[in-house]
Write a protein that holds these residues in place. Structure first.
Motif, PDB file in Angstrom:
ATOM      1  N   SER A 121       8.142   1.276   3.483  1.00  0.00           N
ATOM      2  CA  SER A 121       8.949   0.167   2.951  1.00  0.00           C
ATOM      3  C   SER A 121       9.050  -1.021   3.904  1.00  0.00           C
ATOM      4  CB  SER A 121      10.360   0.672   2.598  1.00  0.00           C
ATOM      5  OG  SER A 121      11.012   1.196   3.756  1.00  0.00           O
ATOM      6  N   GLY A 122       8.829  -0.803   5.190  1.00  0.00           N
ATOM      7  CA  GLY A 122       8.922  -1.904   6.145  1.00  0.00           C
ATOM      8  C   GLY A 122       7.667  -2.731   6.282  1.00  0.00           C
ATOM      9  N   LEU A 123       6.612  -2.360   5.573  1.00  0.00           N
ATOM     10  CA  LEU A 123       5.335  -3.067   5.698  1.00  0.00           C
ATOM     11  C   LEU A 123       5.305  -4.301   4.807  1.00  0.00           C
ATOM     12  CD1 LEU A 123       2.846  -0.026   5.620  1.00  0.00           C
ATOM     13  CD2 LEU A 123       3.836  -1.164   7.620  1.00  0.00           C
ATOM     14  N   ASP A 124       4.618  -5.327   5.279  1.00  0.00           N
ATOM     15  CA  ASP A 124       4.420  -6.552   4.493  1.00  0.00           C
ATOM     16  C   ASP A 124       3.097  -6.410   3.736  1.00  0.00           C
ATOM     17  OD1 ASP A 124       4.118  -9.038   3.419  1.00  0.00           O
ATOM     18  OD2 ASP A 124       4.070 -10.114   5.332  1.00  0.00           O
TER      19      ASP A 124
ATOM     20  N   LYS B 249       2.090  -7.867   1.067  1.00  0.00           N
ATOM     21  CA  LYS B 249       1.505  -9.107   0.554  1.00  0.00           C
ATOM     22  C   LYS B 249       0.511  -9.666   1.578  1.00  0.00           C
ATOM     23  CE  LYS B 249       4.072  -9.021  -3.124  1.00  0.00           C
ATOM     24  NZ  LYS B 249       3.476  -8.623  -4.436  1.00  0.00           N
ATOM     25  N   THR B 250       0.838  -9.490   2.860  1.00  0.00           N
ATOM     26  CA  THR B 250      -0.036  -9.971   3.924  1.00  0.00           C
ATOM     27  C   THR B 250      -1.122  -8.959   4.245  1.00  0.00           C
ATOM     28  OG1 THR B 250       1.809 -11.208   4.884  1.00  0.00           O
ATOM     29  CG2 THR B 250      -0.103 -10.818   6.306  1.00  0.00           C
ATOM     30  N   VAL B 251      -0.735  -7.687   4.343  1.00  0.00           N
ATOM     31  CA  VAL B 251      -1.687  -6.611   4.663  1.00  0.00           C
ATOM     32  C   VAL B 251      -1.579  -5.541   3.578  1.00  0.00           C
ATOM     33  CG1 VAL B 251      -2.438  -4.926   6.381  1.00  0.00           C
ATOM     34  CG2 VAL B 251      -1.400  -7.076   7.124  1.00  0.00           C
ATOM     35  N   PRO B 252      -2.376  -5.650   2.520  1.00  0.00           N
ATOM     36  CA  PRO B 252      -2.327  -4.656   1.442  1.00  0.00           C
ATOM     37  C   PRO B 252      -2.744  -3.273   1.934  1.00  0.00           C
ATOM     38  CG  PRO B 252      -3.556  -6.631   0.791  1.00  0.00           C
ATOM     39  CD  PRO B 252      -3.359  -6.715   2.263  1.00  0.00           C
ATOM     40  N   LEU B 253      -2.497  -2.291   1.094  1.00  0.00           N
ATOM     41  CA  LEU B 253      -2.924  -0.925   1.369  1.00  0.00           C
ATOM     42  C   LEU B 253      -4.127  -0.571   0.499  1.00  0.00           C
ATOM     43  CD1 LEU B 253       0.564   0.871   1.370  1.00  0.00           C
ATOM     44  CD2 LEU B 253      -0.800   0.250   3.378  1.00  0.00           C
ATOM     45  N   VAL B 254      -5.009   0.230   1.058  1.00  0.00           N
ATOM     46  CA  VAL B 254      -6.107   0.798   0.287  1.00  0.00           C
ATOM     47  C   VAL B 254      -5.778   2.262   0.052  1.00  0.00           C
ATOM     48  CG1 VAL B 254      -8.561   1.350   0.235  1.00  0.00           C
ATOM     49  CG2 VAL B 254      -7.784  -0.813   1.242  1.00  0.00           C
ATOM     50  N   VAL B 255      -5.664   2.655  -1.198  1.00  0.00           N
ATOM     51  CA  VAL B 255      -5.311   4.029  -1.568  1.00  0.00           C
ATOM     52  C   VAL B 255      -6.568   4.713  -2.089  1.00  0.00           C
ATOM     53  CG1 VAL B 255      -3.806   5.485  -2.965  1.00  0.00           C
ATOM     54  CG2 VAL B 255      -2.995   3.241  -2.165  1.00  0.00           C
ATOM     55  N   GLU B 256      -6.891   5.871  -1.492  1.00  0.00           N
ATOM     56  CA  GLU B 256      -8.103   6.593  -1.848  1.00  0.00           C
ATOM     57  C   GLU B 256      -7.781   8.009  -2.303  1.00  0.00           C
ATOM     58  OE1 GLU B 256     -11.164   4.525   1.400  1.00  0.00           O
ATOM     59  OE2 GLU B 256     -10.523   6.601   1.655  1.00  0.00           O
ATOM     60  N   SER B 257      -8.632   8.542  -3.157  1.00  0.00           N
ATOM     61  CA  SER B 257      -8.545   9.959  -3.485  1.00  0.00           C
ATOM     62  C   SER B 257      -8.845  10.786  -2.246  1.00  0.00           C
ATOM     63  CB  SER B 257      -9.563  10.318  -4.576  1.00  0.00           C
ATOM     64  OG  SER B 257      -9.294   9.647  -5.779  1.00  0.00           O
ATOM     65  N   MET B 258      -8.099  11.859  -2.053  1.00  0.00           N
ATOM     66  CA  MET B 258      -8.376  12.774  -0.953  1.00  0.00           C
ATOM     67  C   MET B 258      -9.498  13.716  -1.406  1.00  0.00           C
ATOM     68  SD  MET B 258      -5.723  15.246   1.136  1.00  0.00           S
ATOM     69  CE  MET B 258      -4.531  13.921   1.313  1.00  0.00           C
ATOM     70  N   LEU B 259     -10.690  13.437  -0.902  1.00  0.00           N
ATOM     71  CA  LEU B 259     -11.871  14.149  -1.367  1.00  0.00           C
ATOM     72  C   LEU B 259     -12.050  15.484  -0.658  1.00  0.00           C
ATOM     73  CD1 LEU B 259     -14.450  11.215  -1.441  1.00  0.00           C
ATOM     74  CD2 LEU B 259     -13.186  12.169  -3.371  1.00  0.00           C
ATOM     75  N   SER B 260     -12.655  16.403  -1.364  1.00  0.00           N
ATOM     76  CA  SER B 260     -13.121  17.649  -0.745  1.00  0.00           C
ATOM     77  C   SER B 260     -14.591  17.449  -0.417  1.00  0.00           C
ATOM     78  CB  SER B 260     -12.936  18.819  -1.707  1.00  0.00           C
ATOM     79  OG  SER B 260     -13.455  20.008  -1.144  1.00  0.00           O
TER      80      SER B 260
END
Length: 379
Positions: free
Chosen positions: A161-164, A166-177
């Protein structure tokens, strides 16, 4: 011939050492204070950054997180290799994913988010086991979070929650086997010539590379060719000049690109002992416009990172085919202090040498060494 390297760490040091026999003078830039320094002693040189840029024949980088203002200044000289766009791809996972998708290079299923409310949609799209990565300034396991069960979602949102975003988006990936982690080090010259080293198998612990083995065991010709095709697509797509590292997951007969590093790379350090021409020399050859060197492996090699410790017996140098590369840093937790290269005539012989090496080291700092030695001894 003079090459100016942005960054003054161990990679610049190894480029300097590779350049000496070629008559290439390598200088480095401490990007924390814009000072031009000697790549080995780190002593400031009697020249300004502007003067060093003017005097250099080529500019390059040892890591991708160079301040953009410095990269823009370097790019204006028309001497920067690889290009600023290629370097920024390595520094920003959003740019990286866009490049991979635009070139139709297989990579991990993902979604870019700029608001935590989008995490719920990610679960619907990618599954309930996710890896969340900061799009900038993440390396060696830093800037990464995991969701292994939906019951953790509220807690995860709170920690983020403390991350900005809008400035630094997140990349969300599937956790692959996946079966294993591989990397390909290749180099492209100014005229488009491409040379590629054999695939290396990489073993990580807590997000850091601990051991690389090259050529990776049990790699079919088809898999090597698939990796080389990925490299060529990326290098040609970016009009790349220099060494590029492509980190991949092997899933059966398929390869998915995980990350790109637009520079010489830790998983290519084995080339200092295990190939005729190292990645460092080939990078300098590329940016200097010289013919690229042979990338074939001399024999099975292992690179073992020395992380967070400096107290061990230098008698390990008594092992045939053992080479120590020390970076001259002060000790710090999780800091790469140096690396050890081993070269053998067979995988079984390499495993035996790794087992012998383990007797000289404090094994709490080398958690992957013994098991890998045992595995290779049976090859």
């Amino acid at each position: 011939m003079r090459v100016l390297v942005y960054g003054a760490g161990q990679l610049a040091q190894m480029m300097y050492l590779a350049g000496c026999p070629l008559g290439i003078d390598v200088q480095a830039v401490d990007v924390s204070n814009d000072t031009v320094v000697h790549p080995v002693s780190k002593q400031p040189l009697d020249t300004s950054l502007a003067q060093a840029i003017e005097a250099a024949d080529a500019l390059t980088v040892e890591f991708e997180h160079v301040p953009e203002r410095l990269l823009e200044q370097a790019a204006r000289s028309a001497k920067l290799m690889p290009s600023i766009d290629a370097i920024l791809v390595g520094a920003d996972r959003v740019r990286e994913k866009r490049l991979l998708d635009s070139l139709q290079v297989p990579n991990c299923p993902h979604k870019v988010i700029s608001d935590l409310s989008e995490l719920d949609e990610c679960i619907d799209l990618l599954g309930d086991k996710l890896i969340i990565k900061a799009s900038r300034d993440g390396y060696d396991g830093y800037g990464q979070w995991r969701l292994t069960d939906t019951s953790q979602l509220d807690e995860l949102k709170l920690s983020l929650s403390g991350l900005d975003l809008k400035t630094v988006p997140l990349v969300v990936e599937s956790m692959l086997s996946f079966d294993r982690e591989l990397s390909l080090i290749g180099v492209r010259g100014k005229g488009g010539e491409v040379k590629v080293y054999p695939l290396a198998e990489n073993l990580h612990h807590q997000g850091q590379l601990h051991v690389s083995v090259a050529p990776a065991p049990q790699v079919s010709l088809a898999l090597q060719e698939k990796a080389e095709a990925i490299f060529k697509t990326l290098a040609e797509g970016m009009d790349y000049v220099g060494v590029l590292a492509v980190e991949m997951f092997q899933c059966g007969d398929e390869l998915l690109v995980n990350e790109l590093a637009p520079r010489v790379h830790n998983s290519g350090h084995w080339t200092l002992s295990g190939a005729d021409i190292s990645q460092f020399e080939n990078h300098l050859r590329a940016v200097a416009g010289l013919p690229l060197g042979d990338t074939a492996a001399i024999g099975p090699s292992a690179m073992i990172n020395v992380i967070g410790c400096s107290s061990f017996s230098r008698d390990l140098l008594s092992i045939p085919g053992c080479h120590l590369h020390w970076y001259g840093k002060s000790v710090r937790d999780k800091r790469k202090m140096g690396h050890i290269n081993l070269v053998a005539k067979s995988y079984a012989g390499l495993g035996e040498k790794m087992h012998t090496l383990s007797q000289y080291l404090p094994l709490e700092f080398f958690p992957k060494l013994v098991n890998e030695a045992q595995r290779l001894s049976k090859c």
